[in-house]
Scaffold this motif. Structure first.
Motif, PDB file in Angstrom:
ATOM      1  N   SER A   1     -22.757 -12.142  16.322  1.00 22.45           N
ATOM      2  CA  SER A   1     -21.364 -11.855  15.989  1.00 22.45           C
ATOM      3  C   SER A   1     -21.171 -11.533  14.509  1.00 22.45           C
ATOM      4  CB  SER A   1     -20.467 -13.052  16.361  1.00 22.45           C
ATOM      5  OG  SER A   1     -20.631 -14.126  15.448  1.00 22.45           O
ATOM      6  N   PHE A   2     -22.207 -11.798  13.689  1.00 19.14           N
ATOM      7  CA  PHE A   2     -22.050 -11.618  12.242  1.00 19.14           C
ATOM      8  C   PHE A   2     -21.845 -10.150  11.876  1.00 19.14           C
ATOM      9  CE2 PHE A   2     -23.978 -11.010   7.956  1.00 19.14           C
ATOM     10  CZ  PHE A   2     -23.025 -11.709   7.235  1.00 19.14           C
ATOM     11  N   GLN A   3     -22.470  -9.246  12.612  1.00 20.00           N
ATOM     12  CA  GLN A   3     -22.273  -7.826  12.313  1.00 20.00           C
ATOM     13  C   GLN A   3     -20.802  -7.453  12.463  1.00 20.00           C
ATOM     14  OE1 GLN A   3     -24.643  -5.143  14.669  1.00 20.00           O
ATOM     15  NE2 GLN A   3     -23.901  -3.324  13.623  1.00 20.00           N
ATOM     16  N   LEU A   4     -20.184  -7.920  13.548  1.00 18.27           N
ATOM     17  CA  LEU A   4     -18.754  -7.680  13.736  1.00 18.27           C
ATOM     18  C   LEU A   4     -17.946  -8.440  12.696  1.00 18.27           C
ATOM     19  CD1 LEU A   4     -16.254  -6.713  15.242  1.00 18.27           C
ATOM     20  CD2 LEU A   4     -16.602  -8.574  16.887  1.00 18.27           C
ATOM     21  N   GLY A   5     -18.348  -9.682  12.417  1.00 11.43           N
ATOM     22  CA  GLY A   5     -17.638 -10.491  11.426  1.00 11.43           C
ATOM     23  C   GLY A   5     -17.648  -9.862  10.056  1.00 11.43           C
ATOM     24  N   ASN A   6     -18.769  -9.257   9.693  1.00  5.54           N
ATOM     25  CA  ASN A   6     -18.869  -8.589   8.402  1.00  5.54           C
ATOM     26  C   ASN A   6     -17.935  -7.383   8.337  1.00  5.54           C
ATOM     27  OD1 ASN A   6     -20.160  -8.474   5.812  1.00  5.54           O
ATOM     28  ND2 ASN A   6     -21.304  -6.705   6.521  1.00  5.54           N
ATOM     29  N   VAL A   7     -17.812  -6.685   9.458  1.00  5.44           N
ATOM     30  CA  VAL A   7     -16.892  -5.550   9.539  1.00  5.44           C
ATOM     31  C   VAL A   7     -15.451  -6.025   9.384  1.00  5.44           C
ATOM     32  CG1 VAL A   7     -15.918  -3.856  11.142  1.00  5.44           C
ATOM     33  CG2 VAL A   7     -18.393  -4.044  10.887  1.00  5.44           C
ATOM     34  N   ILE A   8     -15.102  -7.115  10.085  1.00  6.59           N
ATOM     35  CA  ILE A   8     -13.740  -7.645  10.028  1.00  6.59           C
ATOM     36  C   ILE A   8     -13.391  -8.108   8.621  1.00  6.59           C
ATOM     37  CG2 ILE A   8     -12.274  -9.559  10.803  1.00  6.59           C
ATOM     38  CD1 ILE A   8     -13.665  -9.351  13.514  1.00  6.59           C
ATOM     39  N   LYS A   9     -14.336  -8.778   7.965  1.00 13.33           N
ATOM     40  CA  LYS A   9     -14.069  -9.376   6.661  1.00 13.33           C
ATOM     41  C   LYS A   9     -14.128  -8.366   5.529  1.00 13.33           C
ATOM     42  CE  LYS A   9     -15.549 -13.212   3.704  1.00 13.33           C
ATOM     43  NZ  LYS A   9     -16.459 -14.376   3.594  1.00 13.33           N
ATOM     44  N   ASN A  10     -15.135  -7.502   5.536  1.00 16.23           N
ATOM     45  CA  ASN A  10     -15.391  -6.619   4.389  1.00 16.23           C
ATOM     46  C   ASN A  10     -15.041  -5.156   4.623  1.00 16.23           C
ATOM     47  OD1 ASN A  10     -16.527  -8.796   2.868  1.00 16.23           O
ATOM     48  ND2 ASN A  10     -18.396  -8.594   4.075  1.00 16.23           N
ATOM     49  N   GLY A  11     -14.769  -4.792   5.875  1.00 17.22           N
ATOM     50  CA  GLY A  11     -14.452  -3.395   6.151  1.00 17.22           C
ATOM     51  C   GLY A  11     -15.702  -2.543   6.336  1.00 17.22           C
ATOM     52  N   VAL A  12     -15.477  -1.246   6.502  1.00 16.07           N
ATOM     53  CA  VAL A  12     -16.557  -0.311   6.796  1.00 16.07           C
ATOM     54  C   VAL A  12     -16.489   0.864   5.822  1.00 16.07           C
ATOM     55  CG1 VAL A  12     -17.601   1.152   8.581  1.00 16.07           C
ATOM     56  CG2 VAL A  12     -16.343  -0.915   9.240  1.00 16.07           C
ATOM     57  N   SER A  13     -17.614   1.167   5.189  1.00 15.09           N
ATOM     58  CA  SER A  13     -17.647   2.350   4.319  1.00 15.09           C
ATOM     59  C   SER A  13     -18.027   3.568   5.158  1.00 15.09           C
ATOM     60  CB  SER A  13     -18.651   2.153   3.180  1.00 15.09           C
ATOM     61  OG  SER A  13     -19.953   1.951   3.678  1.00 15.09           O
TER      62      SER A  13
ATOM     63  N   ALA B   1      -7.658 -14.208   1.434  1.00 18.51           N
ATOM     64  CA  ALA B   1      -8.174 -12.869   1.115  1.00 18.51           C
ATOM     65  C   ALA B   1      -7.983 -11.871   2.252  1.00 18.51           C
ATOM     66  CB  ALA B   1      -9.662 -12.957   0.765  1.00 18.51           C
ATOM     67  N   SER B   2      -7.482 -12.329   3.421  1.00 15.58           N
ATOM     68  CA  SER B   2      -7.368 -11.431   4.577  1.00 15.58           C
ATOM     69  C   SER B   2      -6.378 -10.306   4.297  1.00 15.58           C
ATOM     70  CB  SER B   2      -6.936 -12.221   5.818  1.00 15.58           C
ATOM     71  OG  SER B   2      -5.648 -12.765   5.640  1.00 15.58           O
ATOM     72  N   ASN B   3      -6.724  -9.122   4.751  1.00 18.30           N
ATOM     73  CA  ASN B   3      -5.853  -7.962   4.542  1.00 18.30           C
ATOM     74  C   ASN B   3      -5.674  -7.124   5.802  1.00 18.30           C
ATOM     75  OD1 ASN B   3      -8.446  -7.001   4.586  1.00 18.30           O
ATOM     76  ND2 ASN B   3      -8.476  -6.371   2.423  1.00 18.30           N
ATOM     77  N   THR B   4      -6.120  -7.662   6.947  1.00 14.09           N
ATOM     78  CA  THR B   4      -5.884  -7.007   8.227  1.00 14.09           C
ATOM     79  C   THR B   4      -5.548  -8.067   9.264  1.00 14.09           C
ATOM     80  OG1 THR B   4      -8.173  -7.145   9.014  1.00 14.09           O
ATOM     81  CG2 THR B   4      -7.580  -5.194   7.694  1.00 14.09           C
ATOM     82  N   GLU B   5      -5.017  -7.625  10.398  1.00 12.26           N
ATOM     83  CA  GLU B   5      -4.696  -8.557  11.481  1.00 12.26           C
ATOM     84  C   GLU B   5      -5.952  -9.241  11.999  1.00 12.26           C
ATOM     85  OE1 GLU B   5      -1.991 -10.352  14.317  1.00 12.26           O
ATOM     86  OE2 GLU B   5      -1.762  -9.345  12.380  1.00 12.26           O
ATOM     87  N   ALA B   6      -7.033  -8.472  12.119  1.00  9.53           N
ATOM     88  CA  ALA B   6      -8.278  -9.046  12.644  1.00  9.53           C
ATOM     89  C   ALA B   6      -8.841 -10.109  11.711  1.00  9.53           C
ATOM     90  CB  ALA B   6      -9.308  -7.937  12.865  1.00  9.53           C
ATOM     91  N   SER B   7      -8.856  -9.845  10.399  1.00 11.15           N
ATOM     92  CA  SER B   7      -9.400 -10.820   9.456  1.00 11.15           C
ATOM     93  C   SER B   7      -8.504 -12.059   9.373  1.00 11.15           C
ATOM     94  CB  SER B   7      -9.575 -10.191   8.069  1.00 11.15           C
ATOM     95  OG  SER B   7      -8.339  -9.719   7.559  1.00 11.15           O
ATOM     96  N   ARG B   8      -7.188 -11.863   9.480  1.00 11.06           N
ATOM     97  CA  ARG B   8      -6.274 -13.008   9.472  1.00 11.06           C
ATOM     98  C   ARG B   8      -6.500 -13.892  10.686  1.00 11.06           C
ATOM     99  NH1 ARG B   8      -1.321 -14.574  11.706  1.00 11.06           N
ATOM    100  NH2 ARG B   8      -1.365 -12.742  13.057  1.00 11.06           N
ATOM    101  N   ASN B   9      -6.582 -13.289  11.869  1.00  8.78           N
ATOM    102  CA  ASN B   9      -6.747 -14.060  13.099  1.00  8.78           C
ATOM    103  C   ASN B   9      -8.086 -14.785  13.138  1.00  8.78           C
ATOM    104  OD1 ASN B   9      -4.236 -13.378  14.122  1.00  8.78           O
ATOM    105  ND2 ASN B   9      -4.985 -11.601  15.237  1.00  8.78           N
TER     106      ASN B   9
ATOM    107  N   SER C   1     -12.019 -10.032  19.882  1.00 16.88           N
ATOM    108  CA  SER C   1     -11.348 -11.179  20.478  1.00 16.88           C
ATOM    109  C   SER C   1     -11.201 -12.274  19.436  1.00 16.88           C
ATOM    110  CB  SER C   1     -12.147 -11.713  21.678  1.00 16.88           C
ATOM    111  OG  SER C   1     -11.568 -12.907  22.155  1.00 16.88           O
ATOM    112  N   THR C   2      -9.960 -12.604  19.104  1.00 18.36           N
ATOM    113  CA  THR C   2      -9.723 -13.632  18.092  1.00 18.36           C
ATOM    114  C   THR C   2      -9.824 -15.030  18.691  1.00 18.36           C
ATOM    115  OG1 THR C   2      -7.345 -13.443  18.519  1.00 18.36           O
ATOM    116  CG2 THR C   2      -8.242 -12.147  16.703  1.00 18.36           C
ATOM    117  N   GLU C   3      -9.995 -15.132  20.009  1.00 17.01           N
ATOM    118  CA  GLU C   3     -10.135 -16.438  20.641  1.00 17.01           C
ATOM    119  C   GLU C   3     -11.590 -16.893  20.661  1.00 17.01           C
ATOM    120  OE1 GLU C   3      -7.505 -18.268  21.383  1.00 17.01           O
ATOM    121  OE2 GLU C   3      -6.371 -16.595  20.576  1.00 17.01           O
ATOM    122  N   SER C   4     -12.523 -15.982  20.452  1.00 23.47           N
ATOM    123  CA  SER C   4     -13.930 -16.359  20.388  1.00 23.47           C
ATOM    124  C   SER C   4     -14.337 -16.527  18.930  1.00 23.47           C
ATOM    125  CB  SER C   4     -14.802 -15.292  21.064  1.00 23.47           C
ATOM    126  OG  SER C   4     -14.628 -14.040  20.429  1.00 23.47           O
ATOM    127  N   THR C   5     -15.387 -17.307  18.704  1.00 20.04           N
ATOM    128  CA  THR C   5     -15.830 -17.579  17.346  1.00 20.04           C
ATOM    129  C   THR C   5     -16.670 -16.428  16.824  1.00 20.04           C
ATOM    130  OG1 THR C   5     -15.807 -19.959  17.744  1.00 20.04           O
ATOM    131  CG2 THR C   5     -17.122 -19.173  15.896  1.00 20.04           C
TER     132      THR C   5
END
Length: 459
Positions: free
Chosen positions: A213-225, A141-149, A386-390
């Motif tokens: 990290s979930f706040q950032l993760g939610n942004v990466i996965k679902n985007g920002v309105s 479902a990834s549609n950006t570089e950040a969500s893919r990584n 950072s895609t190297e951190s969880t």
């Protein structure tokens, strides 16, 4: 528990590529009869005698009927995605051909796979844990570089490693506590309490970092309105068009041109922003415009970020401050943007609207738009991705981690209060339970069915 779920011995089949006409279509078969079934349709070679991870070309035949000329890929257990015998057929991309091949496979003893069943079998066979399995769906479902990584990091076991280290340490200490209980009458202490203090302190830090990290993760996965709001004729539609680099919204000098919300998506630095151009906020006797204003206020309240746009030529500092108070009462995450600064000059605009925080732009002249994009990104991610951190992107993981955090607090309180070993062991087991729910070491069939039902069929 997993032991109750591992008795699957049937064979499943599904189209692994999207439906519709294409150059090729891939049909995936997995199970104990996978090789035998394809052997009966593929007279060119005896696949049971071929090595794993080999590719074979030939005709698929259902009795005397030629179905297609195809490429057959062979993956023998346990060295396959599912851990079972897997055969993938690359046939021509005609939906009719694909249907005929699948029907022939079903007639030979396979059944149609449920959504996510291939990955579910991989999980049940121990090929990957539940966090890795869910990351597969995130990657698709990834549609950006950040969500893919982020998804790739979790598929490689990044999240799993963090949880496994924590769980192993807790299990080791829990075993020592349980051993103490067996020798309770002899007043012995096998578990080093000072070392356990250090472990719990480290665990608390790790879990809090994951939760945060979930706040950032939610942004990466679902985007920002992002709601673009302001008074009529402030240039909201022009700003939308400029950000998108296309004429998406109608622009005119007539106030109130935009009557309804317009939504478009833009990728900025690997983050998806859903831009919402709203009707100008003002009192109006026009029924249609009033409805549009109501929708604008609703969008502003629901948005993750608000761009409050105002015309630096028409507004004063007092009117802008009054409007910003209204915006702040509805949504605290906003950026004040002074538009049309090119008409009076940026220096004059800065003197007219003193104070920090206002970004001056010209949407029409594309001035400082890159700076606005950067400020939008900074507002929502507050640092470098950072895609190297969880990074936690899954709401299920987030909820379980909150329970883990509560359990750690209970363990800490118990240590400081010198509670008995049996009560301390209960708190540790509760913590281990929720860690196990994340990785799938503790689960049930209904939960698994729900998780994998959200996957696409064929994966």
């Amino acid at each position: 528990m997993l032991g109750k779920l591992t008795g699957w011995d049937d064979t499943i089949v599904a189209l692994a590529t999207p439906h519709g006409i294409g150059a090729i279509g891939v049909i995936r078969i997995s199970g104990t009869k996978a090789i035998d079934i394809i052997n009966s349709l593929f007279p060119s070679k005896d696949l049971s005698k071929q090595s794993t991870h080999t590719i074979h070309v030939g005709f698929l035949k259902d009795d005397d009927k030629v179905l297609d000329e195809a490429v057959v890929s062979l993956f023998k257990n346990p060295k396959s995605y599912t851990g079972e015998d897997v055969v993938e057929i690359s046939c021509h991309g005609s939906p009719y051909i694909q249907e005929q091949v699948i029907n022939a496979i079903v007639a030979k003893g396979a059944r149609l796979a449920k959504p996510g069943e291939f990955t579910q079998r991989a999980f049940l066979k121990g090929k990957l844990d539940l966090t890795q399995a869910e990351a597969v769906a995130d990657l698709i479902a990834s549609n950006t570089e950040a969500s893919r990584n982020t998804a790739l990091h979790n598929i490689r076991g990044g999240f799993s490693v963090v949880l496994k280290e924590l769980r192993d340490q807790l299990i080791q200490f829990s075993a020592l506590i349980e051993l103490e209980l067996d020798f309770s009458q002899e007043d012995v202490e096998f578990a080093d309490r000072s070392r356990f203090y250090e472990l719990i302190h480290s665990a608390k830090k790790t879990v809090v970092e994951l939760i945060n990290s979930f706040q950032l993760g939610n942004v990466i996965k679902n985007g920002v309105s992002v709601a673009i709001v302001g008074k009529p004729n402030a240039g909201k539609s022009t700003l939308l068009n400029t950000l998108l680099n296309e004429n998406r919204a109608i622009v005119s000098d007539i106030a109130g041109t935009t009557r309804d919300t317009i939504e478009e998506i833009i990728n900025i630095n690997g983050i998806l922003f859903r831009l919402i151009d709203t009707a100008g906020i003002r009192e109006s006797k026009d029924v249609i415009e009033s409805i549009g204003v109501e929708k604008s206020l609703e969008k502003m309240k629901a948005a993750d970020l608000v761009l409050y746009l105002f015309d630096v030529n028409e507004e004063t500092q007092s009117t802008v401050e009054a409007s910003l108070l209204q915006v702040q009462s509805s949504n605290k995450n906003f950026i004040a943007v002074g538009n049309k600064a090119d008409l009076i000059g940026e220096d004059v605009a800065q003197q007219k609207f003193s104070g920090d925080g206002v970004l001056f732009i010209s949407a029409k002249k594309n001035a400082h738009i890159d700076l606005l994009k950067q400020r939008m990104t900074d507002k929502v991610i507050q640092g470098t991705v950072s895609t190297e951190s969880t990074i936690v992107t899954n709401a299920r993981h987030y909820q379980a981690l909150q329970e883990v955090n509560k359990s750690i607090d209970d363990i800490t309180a118990g240590l400081y209060n010198h509670i008995t070993g049996d009560l301390l062991a209960l708190d540790i087991r509760r913590c281990l339970h929720f860690l196990g729910e994340i990785t799938g070491e503790i689960t049930n069939e209904d939960r698994l069915d729900y998780i994998f039902s959200k996957f696409c069929i064929g994966k």
